[in-house]
Enzyme design. Structure first.
Site, mmCIF file in Angstrom:
data_model
loop_
_atom_site.group_PDB
_atom_site.id
_atom_site.type_symbol
_atom_site.label_atom_id
_atom_site.label_comp_id
_atom_site.label_asym_id
_atom_site.label_seq_id
_atom_site.Cartn_x
_atom_site.Cartn_y
_atom_site.Cartn_z
ATOM 1 N N GLU A 126 104.267 15.653 -8.316
ATOM 2 C CA GLU A 126 105.014 16.518 -7.647
ATOM 3 C C GLU A 126 104.682 16.623 -6.891
ATOM 4 O O GLU A 126 104.759 16.744 -5.750
ATOM 5 C CB GLU A 126 104.767 17.350 -8.387
ATOM 6 C CG GLU A 126 106.496 17.432 -9.656
ATOM 7 C CD GLU A 126 107.596 16.708 -8.714
ATOM 8 O OE1 GLU A 126 108.252 15.523 -8.867
ATOM 9 O OE2 GLU A 126 108.513 17.754 -8.343
ATOM 10 N N HIS B 217 105.528 11.515 -5.060
ATOM 11 C CA HIS B 217 104.837 9.352 -5.634
ATOM 12 C C HIS B 217 104.473 9.835 -7.071
ATOM 13 O O HIS B 217 103.578 10.183 -7.427
ATOM 14 C CB HIS B 217 103.884 9.163 -4.788
ATOM 15 C CG HIS B 217 103.557 7.850 -4.940
ATOM 16 N ND1 HIS B 217 104.623 6.727 -4.107
ATOM 17 C CD2 HIS B 217 102.320 6.939 -5.041
ATOM 18 C CE1 HIS B 217 104.121 5.902 -4.102
ATOM 19 N NE2 HIS B 217 103.133 5.805 -5.124
ATOM 20 N N HIS B 218 105.493 8.969 -7.732
ATOM 21 C CA HIS B 218 105.665 9.360 -9.411
ATOM 22 C C HIS B 218 104.993 8.169 -10.048
ATOM 23 O O HIS B 218 105.499 6.646 -9.795
ATOM 24 C CB HIS B 218 106.398 9.770 -9.403
ATOM 25 C CG HIS B 218 107.214 10.389 -8.833
ATOM 26 N ND1 HIS B 218 107.964 10.923 -7.489
ATOM 27 C CD2 HIS B 218 106.730 11.799 -9.400
ATOM 28 C CE1 HIS B 218 108.166 12.204 -7.339
ATOM 29 N NE2 HIS B 218 107.679 12.895 -8.227
ATOM 30 N N HIS C 170 108.227 1.792 -4.541
ATOM 31 C CA HIS C 170 109.817 1.178 -5.072
ATOM 32 C C HIS C 170 110.330 1.220 -3.126
ATOM 33 O O HIS C 170 110.508 0.251 -2.941
ATOM 34 C CB HIS C 170 110.811 2.240 -5.611
ATOM 35 C CG HIS C 170 110.163 2.678 -6.399
ATOM 36 N ND1 HIS C 170 109.410 1.953 -7.464
ATOM 37 C CD2 HIS C 170 109.776 4.162 -7.115
ATOM 38 C CE1 HIS C 170 109.298 2.834 -8.340
ATOM 39 N NE2 HIS C 170 108.791 4.099 -7.830
ATOM 40 N N GLU C 171 110.144 2.034 -2.539
ATOM 41 C CA GLU C 171 111.104 2.368 -1.429
ATOM 42 C C GLU C 171 110.043 0.861 -0.441
ATOM 43 O O GLU C 171 111.376 0.595 0.498
ATOM 44 C CB GLU C 171 110.511 3.546 -0.524
ATOM 45 C CG GLU C 171 111.419 4.441 -1.183
ATOM 46 C CD GLU C 171 111.208 5.704 -0.738
ATOM 47 O OE1 GLU C 171 111.739 7.435 -0.818
ATOM 48 O OE2 GLU C 171 109.925 6.287 -0.610
ATOM 49 N N ASP D 18 100.326 4.213 -3.548
ATOM 50 C CA ASP D 18 99.514 3.729 -4.659
ATOM 51 C C ASP D 18 97.868 4.122 -5.238
ATOM 52 O O ASP D 18 97.258 3.897 -6.363
ATOM 53 C CB ASP D 18 100.462 2.213 -5.322
ATOM 54 C CG ASP D 18 101.335 2.591 -4.543
ATOM 55 O OD1 ASP D 18 102.085 2.988 -5.554
ATOM 56 O OD2 ASP D 18 102.378 1.855 -3.411
HETATM 57 N N1 HBI Z 1 107.090 7.150 -6.541
HETATM 58 N N2 HBI Z 1 105.886 5.590 -7.562
HETATM 59 C C1 HBI Z 1 106.893 6.136 -6.154
HETATM 60 N N3 HBI Z 1 107.406 4.917 -5.481
HETATM 61 C C2 HBI Z 1 108.545 5.666 -4.309
HETATM 62 O O1 HBI Z 1 109.178 4.855 -3.847
HETATM 63 C C3 HBI Z 1 108.817 6.903 -4.278
HETATM 64 C C4 HBI Z 1 108.532 7.590 -5.647
HETATM 65 N N4 HBI Z 1 108.557 8.700 -5.682
HETATM 66 C C5 HBI Z 1 109.485 9.590 -4.852
HETATM 67 C C6 HBI Z 1 110.169 8.892 -3.863
HETATM 68 N N5 HBI Z 1 109.543 7.740 -3.779
HETATM 69 C C7 HBI Z 1 111.606 9.901 -2.650
HETATM 70 O O2 HBI Z 1 109.930 9.165 -1.594
HETATM 71 C C8 HBI Z 1 112.570 8.789 -2.911
HETATM 72 O O3 HBI Z 1 112.970 8.751 -4.061
HETATM 73 C C9 HBI Z 1 113.362 10.109 -2.395
#
Ligand code: HBI
Length: 97
Positions: free
Chosen positions: A55, A59-60, A77-78, A86
């Site tokens: 949080e 980045h998740h 993902h983006e 990462d």
């Molecule tokens: N977490 N792993 C990961 N990859 C992402 O691209 C990502 C995220 N958490 C939040 C996020 N991107 C946000 O920036 C967008 O979904 C708005």
């Protein structure tokens, strides 16, 4: 948005994490590690700490938990692959372990 790392950059920056037990997917889109704890409570409290890091840096992880095992994989993902975020996140996870 952070830039997707080149194969060369991944090779250089991933070496340390490889030694820590992380692996790189064949398509080089994500990195993965399985953590095994002593019990469910340890696994889940570790996940809570890691969730707060996630949080903080927005980045998740993609992860799953079964009893005392946590499978975690990281990708951006983006960017459609691995970015500096990462690898930073994986290093932060190691510090929390
Ligand atoms: N977490 N792993 C990961 N990859 C992402 O691209 C990502 C995220 N958490 C939040 C996020 N991107 C946000 O920036 C967008 O979904 C708005």
């Amino acid at each position: 948005m952070t830039k997707k790392l080149s194969n060369k950059e991944i090779e250089e920056k991933f070496e340390h994490l490889l030694l820590k037990g992380w692996s790189l997917s064949e398509d080089k889109i994500y990195i993965q590690k399985t953590f095994v704890f002593n019990n469910f409570k340890e696994a889940f409290s570790w996940m809570c700490r890691v969730a707060f890091i996630a949080e903080d840096i927005n980045h998740h992880p993609n992860w799953s938990n079964v009893f005392k095992t946590v499978d975690i994989s990281l990708s951006t993902h983006e960017a459609g692959g691995l970015t500096e975020l990462d690898l930073d996140f994986a290093n932060a996870v190691e510090m929390e372990t």
